[in-house]
Design a protein around this motif. Sequence first.
Motif, PDB file in Angstrom:
ATOM      1  N   PRO A  78       0.788  -1.225   0.000  1.00 11.87           N
ATOM      2  CA  PRO A  78       0.000   0.000   0.000  1.00 11.87           C
ATOM      3  C   PRO A  78       0.831   1.293   0.000  1.00 11.87           C
ATOM      4  O   PRO A  78       0.588   2.193  -0.805  1.00 11.87           O
ATOM      5  N   PHE A  79       1.834   1.383   0.888  1.00 15.32           N
ATOM      6  CA  PHE A  79       2.637   2.611   0.954  1.00 15.32           C
ATOM      7  C   PHE A  79       3.450   2.819  -0.320  1.00 15.32           C
ATOM      8  O   PHE A  79       3.639   3.954  -0.757  1.00 15.32           O
ATOM      9  N   LEU A 124     -10.792  15.168   1.590  1.00 12.03           N
ATOM     10  CA  LEU A 124     -11.497  13.923   1.919  1.00 12.03           C
ATOM     11  C   LEU A 124     -11.750  13.104   0.660  1.00 12.03           C
ATOM     12  O   LEU A 124     -11.647  11.879   0.668  1.00 12.03           O
ATOM     13  N   LEU A 142      -9.775  -1.868   5.830  1.00  9.49           N
ATOM     14  CA  LEU A 142      -9.234  -1.026   6.892  1.00  9.49           C
ATOM     15  C   LEU A 142      -7.796  -0.606   6.600  1.00  9.49           C
ATOM     16  O   LEU A 142      -7.415   0.551   6.812  1.00  9.49           O
ATOM     17  N   THR A 143      -7.011  -1.542   6.063  1.00  9.30           N
ATOM     18  CA  THR A 143      -5.627  -1.213   5.701  1.00  9.30           C
ATOM     19  C   THR A 143      -5.610  -0.135   4.614  1.00  9.30           C
ATOM     20  O   THR A 143      -4.781   0.788   4.656  1.00  9.30           O
ATOM     21  N   ARG A 145      -7.835   2.173   4.115  1.00 10.24           N
ATOM     22  CA  ARG A 145      -8.201   3.469   4.713  1.00 10.24           C
ATOM     23  C   ARG A 145      -7.044   4.061   5.512  1.00 10.24           C
ATOM     24  O   ARG A 145      -6.782   5.263   5.442  1.00 10.24           O
ATOM     25  N   VAL A 146      -6.375   3.213   6.279  1.00 12.08           N
ATOM     26  CA  VAL A 146      -5.226   3.688   7.066  1.00 12.08           C
ATOM     27  C   VAL A 146      -4.124   4.191   6.133  1.00 12.08           C
ATOM     28  O   VAL A 146      -3.565   5.281   6.335  1.00 12.08           O
ATOM     29  N   ALA A 147      -3.809   3.416   5.093  1.00 16.97           N
ATOM     30  CA  ALA A 147      -2.735   3.805   4.169  1.00 16.97           C
ATOM     31  C   ALA A 147      -3.078   5.111   3.449  1.00 16.97           C
ATOM     32  O   ALA A 147      -2.221   5.987   3.285  1.00 16.97           O
ATOM     33  N   GLU A 149      -5.080   7.517   4.479  1.00 15.96           N
ATOM     34  CA  GLU A 149      -5.038   8.609   5.465  1.00 15.96           C
ATOM     35  C   GLU A 149      -3.585   9.028   5.722  1.00 15.96           C
ATOM     36  O   GLU A 149      -3.259  10.220   5.719  1.00 15.96           O
ATOM     37  N   LEU A 150      -2.724   8.041   5.925  1.00 13.60           N
ATOM     38  CA  LEU A 150      -1.316   8.352   6.185  1.00 13.60           C
ATOM     39  C   LEU A 150      -0.633   8.887   4.931  1.00 13.60           C
ATOM     40  O   LEU A 150       0.257   9.737   5.015  1.00 13.60           O
ATOM     41  N   LEU A 153      -1.463  12.493   4.768  1.00 14.53           N
ATOM     42  CA  LEU A 153      -0.654  13.243   5.744  1.00 14.53           C
ATOM     43  C   LEU A 153       0.774  13.412   5.231  1.00 14.53           C
ATOM     44  O   LEU A 153       1.344  14.508   5.311  1.00 14.53           O
ATOM     45  N   THR A 156       0.788  16.097   2.683  1.00 16.90           N
ATOM     46  CA  THR A 156       0.720  17.425   3.306  1.00 16.90           C
ATOM     47  C   THR A 156       2.087  17.838   3.846  1.00 16.90           C
ATOM     48  O   THR A 156       2.524  18.979   3.668  1.00 16.90           O
ATOM     49  N   VAL A 182       6.575   9.239   8.188  1.00 17.89           N
ATOM     50  CA  VAL A 182       5.256   8.913   8.733  1.00 17.89           C
ATOM     51  C   VAL A 182       5.212   7.453   9.168  1.00 17.89           C
ATOM     52  O   VAL A 182       4.739   7.125  10.260  1.00 17.89           O
ATOM     53  N   GLN A 183       5.747   6.577   8.322  1.00 13.50           N
ATOM     54  CA  GLN A 183       5.747   5.155   8.654  1.00 13.50           C
ATOM     55  C   GLN A 183       6.552   4.890   9.934  1.00 13.50           C
ATOM     56  O   GLN A 183       6.112   4.139  10.806  1.00 13.50           O
ATOM     57  N   THR A 186       4.537   5.831  13.031  1.00  8.36           N
ATOM     58  CA  THR A 186       3.427   4.969  13.464  1.00  8.36           C
ATOM     59  C   THR A 186       3.895   3.990  14.543  1.00  8.36           C
ATOM     60  O   THR A 186       3.123   3.626  15.424  1.00  8.36           O
TER      61      THR A 186
ATOM     62  N   LEU B 142       5.850  15.142  14.591  1.00  5.76           N
ATOM     63  CA  LEU B 142       5.356  14.246  13.547  1.00  5.76           C
ATOM     64  C   LEU B 142       4.557  13.079  14.145  1.00  5.76           C
ATOM     65  O   LEU B 142       3.503  12.698  13.609  1.00  5.76           O
ATOM     66  N   VAL B 146       0.671  12.100  13.314  1.00  7.96           N
ATOM     67  CA  VAL B 146       0.275  10.757  12.877  1.00  7.96           C
ATOM     68  C   VAL B 146      -0.757  10.173  13.840  1.00  7.96           C
ATOM     69  O   VAL B 146      -1.795   9.634  13.421  1.00  7.96           O
ATOM     70  N   GLU B 149      -4.163  11.889  13.491  1.00 10.93           N
ATOM     71  CA  GLU B 149      -4.805  11.502  12.232  1.00 10.93           C
ATOM     72  C   GLU B 149      -5.410  10.093  12.359  1.00 10.93           C
ATOM     73  O   GLU B 149      -6.558   9.849  11.973  1.00 10.93           O
ATOM     74  N   LEU B 150      -4.621   9.174  12.907  1.00 12.76           N
ATOM     75  CA  LEU B 150      -5.116   7.803  13.063  1.00 12.76           C
ATOM     76  C   LEU B 150      -6.203   7.728  14.132  1.00 12.76           C
ATOM     77  O   LEU B 150      -7.134   6.926  14.025  1.00 12.76           O
ATOM     78  N   LEU B 153      -9.358   8.733  12.471  1.00 17.03           N
ATOM     79  CA  LEU B 153      -9.854   7.635  11.639  1.00 17.03           C
ATOM     80  C   LEU B 153     -10.508   6.555  12.515  1.00 17.03           C
ATOM     81  O   LEU B 153     -11.594   6.054  12.196  1.00 17.03           O
ATOM     82  N   SER B 185      -3.414  -2.348  11.539  1.00 16.43           N
ATOM     83  CA  SER B 185      -3.356  -2.121  10.082  1.00 16.43           C
ATOM     84  C   SER B 185      -2.104  -1.361   9.659  1.00 16.43           C
ATOM     85  O   SER B 185      -1.621  -1.547   8.536  1.00 16.43           O
ATOM     86  N   THR B 186      -1.594  -0.494  10.518  1.00 16.55           N
ATOM     87  CA  THR B 186      -0.418   0.293  10.119  1.00 16.55           C
ATOM     88  C   THR B 186       0.756  -0.639   9.793  1.00 16.55           C
ATOM     89  O   THR B 186       1.577  -0.315   8.925  1.00 16.55           O
ATOM     90  N   CYS B 189       0.817  -1.697   6.078  1.00 19.30           N
ATOM     91  CA  CYS B 189       0.909  -0.694   5.001  1.00 19.30           C
ATOM     92  C   CYS B 189       2.250  -0.782   4.271  1.00 19.30           C
ATOM     93  O   CYS B 189       2.455  -0.130   3.288  1.00 19.30           O
TER      94      CYS B 189
END
Lengths: 189, 189
Positions: A78-79, A124, A142-143, A145-147, A149-150, A153, A156, A182-183, A186, B142, B146, B149-150, B153, B185-186, B189
Amino acid sequence: MARWEPNAPERLAHAALDLFAERGYENTTVIDIAQRAGLGKTTFFRHFQDKREVLFGRGMMDELLAEAIAAAPATAGPFEAIAHALDAAGGAVFTPARREFIARRQTVIAANPELQEREALKNLALIASMADALRQRGVPDLTARVAAELGALASTIAFERWSRTTADDDFSKLARQALDDVQASTALC
Amino acid sequence: MARWEPNAPERLAHAALDLFAERGYENTTVIDIAQRAGLGKTTFFRHFQDKREVLFGRGMMDELLAEAIAAAPATAGPFEAIAHALDAAGGAVFTPARREFIARRQTVIAANPELQEREALKNLALIASMADALRQRGVPDLTARVAAELGALASTIAFERWSRTTADDDFSKLARQALDDVQASTALC
């Protein structure tokens, strides 16, 4: 006046930005914008549904990101698929040639609650579009949606860095760095 | 009419919701809303800046979440602090008694782009408020962004599940589950 107007949406966006900066968003009409761009009101409404919309370019960004996610290698997680989408944004939207226009656009949006609201809704839609493109790659809901959203971010954050930097950093490079940052974050939540 | 009106914001929100559902958002004025609530226009504007705002309760949610994050145990990490914030939301906002009102409110918002825009902007304010409260706990910038944001969600997902369930699940429990799901889920990703 010719019926086909080359670059009409871009010309209208630039004219709108000039007028919003000169006399304020509230004091600018659609007719003012069309006139400044050397176009008619009908042309304006062929491209944009209302005055707010002129700075938001007809949802092309949604398609751009979704197509790039669809076109990412089958092995990409996903990322990594999102990194491809932000590459595409860097190649088509956040280009060195458009940097000044985009900075002025952000200043105008930041000064106007109506434009901030429209931007929030557009954001959105971008997230929903990325999540949908990920689901179509078989990523669980769900994955996805999380990916998405992140990814938004990270985009941005990359945009903030790209706006601030004086170096010739390209957006794609900054976006990959932001995705990595970002990763990493988390894991600290 | 007494100057002090008990529960004026709630009465105005309920009246607005009834009218938006009956005759549409566009065809309802602030005066209609105030009249239906048995209040005056002045009272309306003492509580809300415009018609859109009546369904969004004066930013109390921002404070509620920020205070709960500030009050979380010093040992709590970002996600745990956010779980405290969603607990607070469950105790004060997403209560069984308010379930029907909230479901009707969502239906009205979903039907109206202007209200969707306002909601999108409010959501950004909530995320900013949570991120700020986390930074004040010493969470790095950061990571705070994150986590916020999560957290937002997870709150959305918990809200979707809470709206759908017929069981007597409380929001706080669903929110903790959603935070766990999002966190799991993170890693994918």
